[in-house]
Design a protein around this motif. Sequence first.
Motif, short mmCIF file in Angstrom:
data_model
loop_
_atom_site.label_atom_id
_atom_site.label_comp_id
_atom_site.label_asym_id
_atom_site.label_seq_id
_atom_site.Cartn_x
_atom_site.Cartn_y
_atom_site.Cartn_z
N ASN A 175 -6.54 -5.60 7.10
CA ASN A 175 -5.31 -5.51 6.51
C ASN A 175 -5.25 -6.06 5.11
O ASN A 175 -4.81 -5.46 4.14
N TYR A 176 -5.48 -7.17 4.81
CA TYR A 176 -5.44 -7.91 3.64
C TYR A 176 -6.29 -6.93 2.52
O TYR A 176 -5.75 -6.74 1.45
N ASP A 177 -7.62 -6.92 3.11
CA ASP A 177 -8.50 -6.07 1.93
C ASP A 177 -8.05 -4.64 1.60
O ASP A 177 -7.80 -4.30 0.28
N CYS A 178 -7.42 -3.92 2.55
CA CYS A 178 -6.88 -2.41 2.11
C CYS A 178 -5.58 -2.52 1.49
O CYS A 178 -5.62 -1.72 0.48
N MET A 179 -4.81 -3.66 1.66
CA MET A 179 -3.57 -3.70 1.00
C MET A 179 -3.67 -4.22 -0.48
O MET A 179 -3.27 -3.87 -1.56
N TYR A 180 -4.79 -4.95 -0.82
CA TYR A 180 -5.07 -5.59 -1.97
C TYR A 180 -5.83 -4.45 -2.72
O TYR A 180 -5.23 -4.28 -3.83
N ARG A 181 -6.75 -3.55 -2.26
CA ARG A 181 -7.23 -2.62 -2.98
C ARG A 181 -5.94 -1.47 -3.24
O ARG A 181 -6.11 -0.73 -4.57
N MET A 182 -5.29 -1.13 -2.29
CA MET A 182 -3.83 -0.40 -2.65
C MET A 182 -3.28 -0.57 -3.85
O MET A 182 -2.89 0.16 -4.70
N THR A 183 -2.97 -1.93 -3.88
CA THR A 183 -2.07 -2.43 -4.88
C THR A 183 -2.88 -2.54 -6.02
O THR A 183 -2.21 -1.97 -7.27
N LYS A 184 -4.12 -2.54 -6.03
CA LYS A 184 -4.81 -2.60 -7.44
C LYS A 184 -5.02 -1.09 -7.89
O LYS A 184 -4.91 -0.92 -9.08
N HIS A 185 -4.84 -0.16 -6.99
CA HIS A 185 -4.94 1.18 -7.38
C HIS A 185 -3.79 1.54 -8.19
O HIS A 185 -3.75 2.07 -9.15
N LEU A 186 -2.54 1.11 -7.64
CA LEU A 186 -1.32 1.51 -8.22
C LEU A 186 -1.44 0.69 -9.58
O LEU A 186 -0.81 1.48 -10.69
N ILE A 187 -1.79 -0.51 -9.67
CA ILE A 187 -1.75 -0.94 -11.12
C ILE A 187 -2.62 -0.36 -12.19
O ILE A 187 -2.40 -0.23 -13.21
N GLY A 188 -3.68 0.16 -11.39
CA GLY A 188 -4.65 1.06 -12.27
C GLY A 188 -4.08 2.34 -12.64
O GLY A 188 -4.42 2.87 -13.85
N LEU A 189 -3.00 2.84 -12.04
CA LEU A 189 -2.27 3.84 -12.51
C LEU A 189 -1.13 3.79 -13.39
O LEU A 189 -0.46 4.71 -13.87
N GLY A 190 -1.25 2.53 -13.82
CA GLY A 190 -0.01 1.81 -14.89
C GLY A 190 1.38 1.49 -14.06
O GLY A 190 2.18 1.27 -15.09
#
Length: 352
Positions: A175-190
């Motif tokens: 859970n931790y890793d997946c949510m971390y990656r999801m949040t970083k993806h949103l940050i990457g989208l601006g």
Amino acid sequence: MTKKVTMQQIADHIGVSKYVVSKALSGKGGVSEATKERVIEVASQLGYFAQNSGYVKPGKPGQEDNKFPEAAIKQSVLVLMPNIRFQTRESVYWGRILDGIASRLEEKGIGVVIVMEQKVEGFMQLLKPEGILGMIGVGEIASSMLLEVHRLGVPMVLVDHEDALIPTDTVYVNNYDCMYRMTKHLIGLGHRRISFIGNERYSRSFFDRWNGFRQAMEEFNLWDKQDHLTELEIMEHYDEPIQAWLHRRKKQQQLPTALVCANDSIAIDSYRAMRELGIETNSHISVTGFDNIDDSARHSPTITTVNVPKEWLGSRAVDKLLERIERPKDPLEKLMILGELVYRQSISAVKQ
């Protein structure tokens, strides 16, 4: 060779009599809850539960038990999923885990007895060590129940839950890793104004998802606890509290550009709340969920989420339990099943 931890040692550590420790560990009455919790805590710290003991040992596959009526399946596994916080067979999340457990047990020719009891007293009437191979706990389960299972020497595996006081095998999604990656993806989208919606105290999974989100936000200096809705009460739908929270943010002209929801159901409720406020189409708020329930793919727009292999969680719990029965002295394990990000229509880059 490590010396055996005794009840007397536990009693000396706490400053009570051995008699009190014995009653607390046996589950008998006559001891206050505070004292019982303290005894369990100290016993765990000293390693009492981790050592071999004189607990009653359950039978193994192939043994017959004439004490049970024919209606009770011999050579069965007890599945405990207390009916709390919508942990039910009908749940689009917990129900699929149960399906995986039942299917794997059927493949192995082993029966399953599903118990949804919430109180220790009722549970103990159903828990007969001589009639079950082991127990699989699904979701949050009270420490008092788990202690009784451990006290009787019944092998057990927990799915999506663990108890700091009681050593046992566990099966989780990362859970931790997946949510971390999801949040970083949103940050990457601006996205920079990203809010989390969900109660981190709801379950261990939600807690890990919250921490994965927070870690990603802190790495980019975007953390602000006041931006998040984490006090949701346990209820079937969250439209109203989300709507009230969004309404306040809208009045403050602080609407987020993205909502990271603890699961898909909350994401769907968030869309309903936005529609009620008339902010869905003109705000361009990206929304993500977690679990990949069927409704996340049917929703319009389809929801970006994390696929949790729910049936596989159940299957692996069965495999781990059978391994534990065959090799009871092996080190305890925490099995981490990998989730997978599923990108759909509900997220987009921030419009400049």
